[in-house]
Write an enzyme that holds these catalytic residues in place. Structure first.
Site, PDB file in Angstrom:
ATOM      1  N   ILE A 260      -0.614   1.519   4.777  1.00 43.48           N
ATOM      2  CA  ILE A 260       0.540   2.293   5.163  1.00 43.48           C
ATOM      3  C   ILE A 260       0.343   4.003   5.260  1.00 43.48           C
ATOM      4  O   ILE A 260       1.175   4.514   5.998  1.00 43.48           O
ATOM      5  CB  ILE A 260       1.465   2.213   4.115  1.00 43.48           C
ATOM      6  N   TYR A 261      -0.623   4.446   4.876  1.00 46.02           N
ATOM      7  CA  TYR A 261      -1.085   5.894   4.826  1.00 46.02           C
ATOM      8  C   TYR A 261      -1.267   6.237   6.387  1.00 46.02           C
ATOM      9  O   TYR A 261      -2.055   5.844   6.961  1.00 46.02           O
ATOM     10  CB  TYR A 261      -2.195   6.100   4.028  1.00 46.02           C
ATOM     11  N   SER A 262      -0.066   7.200   6.770  1.00 45.65           N
ATOM     12  CA  SER A 262      -0.108   7.826   8.030  1.00 45.65           C
ATOM     13  C   SER A 262      -0.203   6.425   9.135  1.00 45.65           C
ATOM     14  O   SER A 262      -0.862   6.634  10.171  1.00 45.65           O
ATOM     15  CB  SER A 262      -1.112   8.694   8.152  1.00 45.65           C
TER      16      SER A 262
END
Length: 326
Positions: free
Chosen positions: A60-62
């Site tokens: 999900i990070y960036s």
């Protein structure tokens, strides 16, 4: 650098993990303060130079670009067998009805996507980011076990859930002869110590490695309380975690500042040394967007707090409301 087994598993990691949430395309996802690739690369290189071999990211990070940046950096800078790559699954990357969660379909789809973005054949530690209230735990644990037997994942871990949920997951794995979680990545620092009540004793008893996130309380333990940054200005989660107990939390943060001043060292070293001293903790997950962030973190390994300092750090803590991680 010091190294340790992750719990009682055979996986050996540095006693600090570099969290890669700060590295990603700024325009993607919910982290506008993240650093683009050309600015991220020096921190990954610095971590490797300091002996850090443990890198933590998430799908999900960036919206996946953190995995891409980390994968490309490690391919340039290190041999794959020398580093430990952790990533996570659970969050929704789009608005589709089948996106997110820990169903078998979601896990199988997301692990392949993460492998492609990381540019690797296997993930060392695959972490369920949250508890899925909509999927039976039997389905989740069997899917994770199948990833291990298929060779796509070496070990599995969990993050931020109630202790009863973690115990239920481990029991389910034991009951069916499936792969157990070897680690817990939870919220733990000097101003949020609720994990000491149940989760940390359970992990110690079961030989489960602990890799706390936000060991510096999102920077609140490293600077004056009212000082802000681009990160804190756009981070509403801070108020959820620390807003209701601000008076007590400020007092703890001030003791950190006082001890750091007395020792002539940065506050981050004091706060991180406190986390590292816990017998349950294998490797706190640290963020780095300035060069001194990593050097201070490594230096914290040599800081030994005496009993008087520990008592002062304990004196102002008050119970915190349990924050639901959903």
């Amino acid at each position: 650098m010091e190294y340790a087994r992750l719990g009682t598993s055979g996986l050996k990691v540095s006693r600090l993990a570099l969290g890669c949430m700060s590295y990603g395309e700024p325009g993607r996802g919910t982290h506008p303060w993240s650093l683009p690739e050309e600015e991220s690369l020096p921190f990954i290189a610095q971590a490797l130079d300091l002996g850090i071999n443990f890198f933590d990211t998430a799908n999900i990070y960036s919206l996946g670009s953190s995995e891409q940046i980390l994968g490309r950096a490690l391919k340039k800078l290190a041999r794959r067998e020398d580093v430990v790559v952790a990533t996570k699954v659970y969050e929704s990357l789009d608005a589709g009805p089948r996106s997110g969660g820990l169903s078998r379909g979601a896990i199988m789809r997301e692990v392949d996507a993460s492998l492609a973005r990381l540019g690797t054949d296997y993930i060392d530690l695959y972490i369920v980011h949250r508890w899925d209230y909509e999927t039976p735990i039997e389905e989740t644990m069997k899917a994770l076990h199948d990833l291990v037997t298929a060779g796509k994942v070496r070990y599995i871990g969990a993050s931020s859930m109630h202790t009863w949920q973690f115990v239920k997951a481990q029991y389910t794995a034991d009951l069916h002869g499936w792969t157990r979680f070897v680690s817990m990545q939870n919220h733990y620092n000097l101003i949020n110590r609720e994990e000491e009540r149940e989760m940390l004793p359970y992990c110690l008893d079961e030989g489960i490695g602990v890799t706390p996130w936000s060991p510096l309380a999102r920077g609140r333990l490293t600077r004056d309380w009212d000082e802000t940054s681009a990160r804190t200005a756009g981070d509403p989660i801070q108020d959820r975690f620390y807003g209701p107990t601000e008076r007590a939390d400020r007092a703890v943060a001030q003791v950190v500042a006082d001890i750091a001043a007395e020792r002539g060292i940065p506050r981050a070293r004091v706060a991180l040394a406190w986390v590292l001293r816990r017998p349950e903790v294998t490797a706190p997950v640290i963020g780095a967007t300035k060069e001194h962030h990593l050097t201070d973190a490594v230096a914290a390994l040599d800081v030994v707090l005496d009993n008087s300092e520990l008592a002062r750090l304990d004196a102002h803590y008050v119970p915190h409301r349990v924050v639901e991680y959903v």
